[in-house]
Design an enzyme around this catalytic site. Structure first.
Site, PDB file in Angstrom:
ATOM      1  N   PHE C 120      64.491  25.153  35.047  1.00 26.37           N
ATOM      2  CA  PHE C 120      63.856  26.232  34.302  1.00 26.37           C
ATOM      3  C   PHE C 120      63.988  25.919  32.823  1.00 26.37           C
ATOM      4  CE2 PHE C 120      62.737  30.758  35.613  1.00 26.37           C
ATOM      5  CZ  PHE C 120      62.117  30.386  36.779  1.00 26.37           C
ATOM      6  N   GLN C 242      60.624  39.860  24.713  1.00 27.25           N
ATOM      7  CA  GLN C 242      60.188  38.540  25.142  1.00 27.25           C
ATOM      8  C   GLN C 242      58.725  38.561  25.588  1.00 27.25           C
ATOM      9  OE1 GLN C 242      61.833  36.481  28.893  1.00 27.25           O
ATOM     10  NE2 GLN C 242      62.487  35.232  27.158  1.00 27.25           N
ATOM     11  N   HIS C 244      56.334  36.423  27.682  1.00 23.72           N
ATOM     12  CA  HIS C 244      56.400  35.323  28.643  1.00 23.72           C
ATOM     13  C   HIS C 244      55.208  34.411  28.398  1.00 23.72           C
ATOM     14  CE1 HIS C 244      56.591  33.043  32.345  1.00 23.72           C
ATOM     15  NE2 HIS C 244      57.748  33.604  32.631  1.00 23.72           N
ATOM     16  N   LEU C 254      52.234  38.017  35.956  1.00 22.90           N
ATOM     17  CA  LEU C 254      53.159  36.926  35.654  1.00 22.90           C
ATOM     18  C   LEU C 254      52.931  35.690  36.525  1.00 22.90           C
ATOM     19  CD1 LEU C 254      55.887  35.934  34.351  1.00 22.90           C
ATOM     20  CD2 LEU C 254      57.014  36.959  36.313  1.00 22.90           C
ATOM     21  N   GLU C 257      57.863  30.721  35.372  1.00 21.50           N
ATOM     22  CA  GLU C 257      58.265  29.530  34.653  1.00 21.50           C
ATOM     23  C   GLU C 257      58.610  28.401  35.630  1.00 21.50           C
ATOM     24  OE1 GLU C 257      60.738  30.445  31.284  1.00 21.50           O
ATOM     25  OE2 GLU C 257      62.165  28.913  31.887  1.00 21.50           O
ATOM     26  N   ARG C 288      61.556  30.294  26.189  1.00 22.33           N
ATOM     27  CA  ARG C 288      60.307  31.041  26.251  1.00 22.33           C
ATOM     28  C   ARG C 288      59.745  31.405  24.889  1.00 22.33           C
ATOM     29  NH1 ARG C 288      61.594  34.959  31.444  1.00 22.33           N
ATOM     30  NH2 ARG C 288      61.274  33.328  32.994  1.00 22.33           N
ATOM     31  N   HIS C 355      57.003  40.755  28.362  1.00 24.88           N
ATOM     32  CA  HIS C 355      57.652  40.529  29.647  1.00 24.88           C
ATOM     33  C   HIS C 355      59.013  41.191  29.779  1.00 24.88           C
ATOM     34  CE1 HIS C 355      58.604  38.465  33.325  1.00 24.88           C
ATOM     35  NE2 HIS C 355      59.610  37.810  32.802  1.00 24.88           N
ATOM     36  N   ARG C 402      65.848  35.746  26.046  1.00 21.41           N
ATOM     37  CA  ARG C 402      66.443  35.543  27.366  1.00 21.41           C
ATOM     38  C   ARG C 402      65.935  34.244  27.979  1.00 21.41           C
ATOM     39  NH1 ARG C 402      64.806  36.369  32.490  1.00 21.41           N
ATOM     40  NH2 ARG C 402      63.017  37.702  32.071  1.00 21.41           N
TER      41      ARG C 402
END
Lengths: 238, 123, 591
Positions: C120, C242, C244, C254, C257, C288, C355, C402
């Protein structure tokens, strides 16, 4: 386009009615849930359930032009020919076979009770290791097509056997979850689970009608899972 | 999970098995009989009576009789518990269903006894 | 008006991952626990989490170390994550993840039979020196769904009392500001009830619906933040939102990732893999905030595609049908449904989409809510009776940004931690604070306001305006004058929402009433976000300003604290004192 929606408010209505709305989609192939939002802008008293709006939470199961499905992932073009073009009305009703609380909202109590009856949780008497319980990719693959269920109730409420005996026949959704744990290599309550299923109603009321398969928005196959359980019962019984 | 039941096997698996086994018996019987009829295009009563009176056919007929009765009972019991329910008929459902099931049961019993008389009575 | 009171040892508000992990812990120990959720628990937004739960369980790499995960998280947070909390999360994480397996979560597996882990964004080995790590434990691309259902199942097994489709409307406090429980409304019947408890745990999730384009569920309206702010509890780092990188253009849905973790990458309209320019090492697996900004820069520089040139593409077809269908089956479905493209054949149009709320109610590692002695500054003080876990809380493990896969870990680790703490506190005898009738009456003010409203603007038009304001004034890139204008618009909206109208006053499953009550919460979160964003005069993590483009460690290496009573923004120290490892000192953050 025309939208016809089942309306019932226990506070004010003696009986349900179908109410017509006119919605401008600007020719777009919107999702049925988008249409509901547009209707709600006209009439805030319309109630329905919704949450994720992407087909994973299972809130907005309803009967769309005669077929159960999730409003959020059903585009107008897939409802029926002519609906998107406005030649035919979009007809929305609550899921059949369950008591209506209001408008498109049904009381799912009995559906959840049936789910709880299959003990939908992993059972394993042996002490847990310090890491995860090992499971091969092949063993894990057996859970594919089972664990993805979102409990939207589209299947069970399209099943005639469930309509007739909602309290005795577990219904496709609960049986799919029952098999999800029977098929899990980490679960050791197989005997106990099977012995709870061998009465004439809980599982054997499945008549193989397969409405469940045809409506499942996640493409799952409860009938096949029920067949697997029956085979397990047969092996155990003879 | 459902305990108060009056089915034949009193167990879903056995009911299910009875339904299938009896269907096989009936199927085999029908095919056999058809074969016999095709093989005897000029069948007369005497031949037919002798054939039916033979021991193998007496056994086969007995099997058929019990299969039909069992199959019918499981099938109709299911139908009554599907359609003659509280959901469909309200509070009177249990009474109505019991009466219907008793009638079906009685009729099947009569058929069995009558059938047995026919099959074995002439011997 | 007197209303029914129902008493519990502990109540949890919110049936997502954090709430159900907390309630499970308490129910297992036999305390009388209720979980109040405005939707049936498995409809909570945790269900939408896809890629996985990041944790150093040493499956993909037997030498993996939770300290490396900690390093990544501290760096990802742009150094305003509390290092003691991050340390706790990364260290306890494996235990919490193994528990999930024992509960039955159907993780994907490796050939060795262990939990499958995928790479990730922002993950490294050996404190950033050892290259890309694969640390995110996954159940295909449906990890959140699998997690949420597993937790619900365990709560059923352990006898948690569920109040499903009950809407928590307001905190109830006594005269000394101690929390005594919540006012909640049964959505099905309309009955309003006071739930009294020694511990009230907020697990109400995020508030992404303050933006018009968001990956968040329609239910993510910041109810917990709203209730806290109205009760005078501050929020921390609330400007940190955040975006995304990969929300499906137009739909906002969504795309995990994990797609990039499995080898997918972003391309602009010329087909160029542009992340190679912005993050030469990590490329598409930079954190991100970095990827989202890079995408926006491509779009602003005219290299976006589509009729308005406002999206780029996520390319996956080179991974092959087999990998896509086994590792990313849900994404394939979503892309076909919402973008009309099959990722096996074509790239998916994507755009950075709101997000996750990094900020929230400040808490310690036990989930106890904190306030400042001087409102927006001063010493930490515990808000008696109130706890917060999950996205609504700001422990803070995410700081200014995050990392992917850390939210699910946050949920289970801190849901569990709060449960453990409350369990213990209840055993030792926790105080039940008793509100007076006036206190309860005060908590009912807002519900009564809507029920008595007699004309005014409609909820949906005001909500739309609020969301558009946030989208236009507080997006990926921010600017002082634009934000100032946004703050004013929100002040104006506050006046109008206070007079807005609820036409439908019926009692049975009144969705309009719930949406009206949610609107108040959206406004609270939006205004706090706006004021905090305007006042944080630097760029850090997800908060990126044209007028202050650089990180300002001298003035802003700290949490922001927004005091709802004075609407002032103060500062709170970041914890740099982990217990078992050396402090990670702030460095220039590159990927």
């Amino acid at each position: 386009m025309k939208v016809s929606i089942y309306r019932y408010n226990p506070d004010t209505d003696r009986e349900p009615t179908m109410k017509e709305y006119e919605v401008d989609t600007q020719g777009k192939d919107l999702m049925v849930l988008d249409i509901l939002a547009l209707v709600k802008e006209q009439d805030e008293s319309l109630s329905y359930r919704r949450s994720c709006r992407e087909g994973v939470c299972g809130s907005d199961g309803m009967n769309i032009n005669g077929k159960n499905g999730l409003a959020c992932i059903t585009p107008l073009s897939e409802v029926a020919p002519g609906v998107k073009e406005g030649k035919k009305p979009l007809v929305l009703r609550p899921l059949p076979g369950l008591p209506v609380i209001r408008d498109l909202v049904v009381d799912m109590g009995v559906f959840y009770e049936q789910y709880e009856k299959v003990q939908p949780y992993l059972q394993n008497q042996s002490p847990a290791p310090a890491i995860e319980r090992l499971q091969s990719p092949e063993e894990r693959a057996k859970l594919d097509g089972l664990y993805e269920c979102i409990l939207c109730a589209c299947c069970s409420t399209s099943c005639p056997s469930f309509w007739w005996n909602p309290e005795k026949f577990l219904g496709p959704a609960a049986l799919l979850q029952s098999y999800r744990f029977l098929a899990d290599s980490r679960d050791d309550a197989t005997e106990e689970r099977l012995s709870r299923l061998d009465d004439p109603f809980s599982l054997f009321r499945c008549r193989g009608i397969m409405n469940c398969v045809s409506v499942c928005p996640k493409g799952l196959n409860p009938t096949r899972a029920i067949g697997h359980i029956r085979s397990m019962l047969l092996e155990r019984g003879v | 999970m459902v305990t108060s039941v009056t089915s034949l096997g009193r167990n879903g698996l056995y009911d299910w098995l009875i339904q299938r086994v009896s269907a096989v018996v009936m199927g085999v019987y029908v095919i056999g009989l058809l074969g016999y009829l095709l093989a005897h295009p000029d069948l007369d009563y005497g031949t037919w009576a002798a054939f039916m009176g033979s021991l193998p056919m007496q056994i086969a007929n007995t099997l058929l009789l019990f299969s039909v009765a069992a199959h019918t009972w499981v099938g109709l019991w299911t139908v009554t518990t599907d359609y003659l329910t509280r959901l469909a008929l309200g509070g009177a459902a249990t009474g109505v269903r019991l009466v219907a099931q008793a009638l079906i049961g009685l009729l099947l019993l009569v058929y069995i006894l009558w059938g047995l008389l026919m099959i074995w009575g002439g011997a | 008006m007197s209303i029914r009171t129902i008493t519990f040892d502990a109540i949890v508000v919110g049936g997502g991952g954090a709430g159900m992990r907390a309630s499970l812990q308490m129910a297992q120990s036999g305390f009388k626990t209720a979980l109040i959720s405005k939707v049936f628990p498995t409809r909570s937004h945790t269900v939408s989490a896809q890629g996985g739960i990041t944790c150093a369980i040493a499956s993909a790499d037997p030498n993996d170390d939770w300290r490396w995960h900690m390093y990544d998280t501290v760096k990802g947070s742009d150094y305003i994550g509390d290092q003691d909390a991050i340390e706790y999360m990364c260290q306890v994480g494996p235990e919490a993840v193994f528990e999930l397996d024992h509960m039955g979560l159907p993780f994907s597996r490796t050939e060795e039979g262990r939990i499958y882990q995928r790479p990730f964004g922002g993950q490294s080995k050996n404190f950033g020196e050892g290259g890309q790590a694969a640390r995110t434990c996954a159940a295909a691309d449906r990890t959140g769904h699998a997690l949420l259902h597993t937790l619900y199942q365990q709560n059923l097994k352990n006898g948690t009392q569920f109040y499903n489709e009950w809407y928590a409307a307001e905190l109830v406090k006594d005269a000394n500001e101690n929390v005594c429980g919540v006012i909640a409304i049964s959505i099905e019947t309309g009955e309003t009830v006071f739930f009294k408890a020694k511990a009230t745990v907020f697990a109400t999730g995020g508030s992404g619906r303050i933006y018009s384009s968001t990956t968040n569920a329609l239910i993510n309206t910041g109810d917990g933040v709203g209730m806290a702010l109205r009760a005078g509890v501050p929020v921390q780092d609330i400007e940190m939102w955040q975006f995304h990188p990969t929300g499906i253009a137009g739909a906002g849905v969504l795309v995990t990732e994990g797609c990039r973790g499995e080898g997918g990458y972003l391309i602009n309209k010329d087909g160029e893999r542009f992340m190679e320019r912005y993050a030469p090492n990590a490329k598409d697996l930079a954190s991100r905030d970095v990827v989202a900004r890079s995408m926006m820069m491509e779009i602003l520089d005219g290299r976006g595609d589509g009729p308005d040139g406002n999206y780029v593409y996520l390319k996956l077809d080179h991974l092959g049908e087999e990998v896509l269908h086994s590792r990313l089956p849900g994404i394939c479905e979503l892309a076909i449904t919402f973008a009309g493209t099959d990722p096996v054949k074509e790239p998916i149009p994507v755009v950075p989409t709101c997000h996750y709320m990094m900020g929230g109610i400040p808490t310690n590692v036990h989930g106890q809510a904190l306030k400042m002695s001087g409102g927006h500054e001063g010493e930490d003080q515990i808000v008696n009776g109130l706890f917060a876990v999950g996205e609504v809380a700001c422990v803070s493990v995410h700081g200014a940004n995050r990392l992917g896969g850390n939210s699910l870990l946050d949920l289970v680790v801190f849901g569990r931690a709060a449960g453990l703490y409350i369990e213990d506190a209840l055993r030792q005898g926790m105080t039940q604070y008793e509100p007076s009738n006036d206190d309860i009456e005060a908590a009912l003010t807002r519900v009564n306001r809507w029920n008595d409203s007699k004309g005014g603007e409609s909820v949906h038009s005001l909500r739309k305006e609020l969301q558009t304001t946030m989208q236009n004034h507080f997006g990926v890139f921010r600017k002082g004058d634009l934000m100032e204008e946004g703050v004013q618009k929100l002040a104006d909206l506050r006046g109008r929402i206070a007079k807005a109208h609820l036409d439908d006053k019926s009692s049975a499953f009144n969705m309009a009433r719930v949406e009206a009550l949610e609107l108040d919460n959206l406004l609270e979160v939006a205004e706090a976000t706006a004021i905090a964003a305007y006042n944080r005069t630097e760029s850090r993590g997800a908060h990126s300003r044209y007028d202050y483009p650089d990180r300002d460690d001298e003035n802003w290496l700290c949490h922001s604290i927004y005091d709802p009573r004075t609407k002032q923004l103060g500062k709170r120290e970041v914890n740099f004192k982990p217990k078992t490892v050396e402090t990670f000192q702030p460095k220039v953050r590159t990927y």
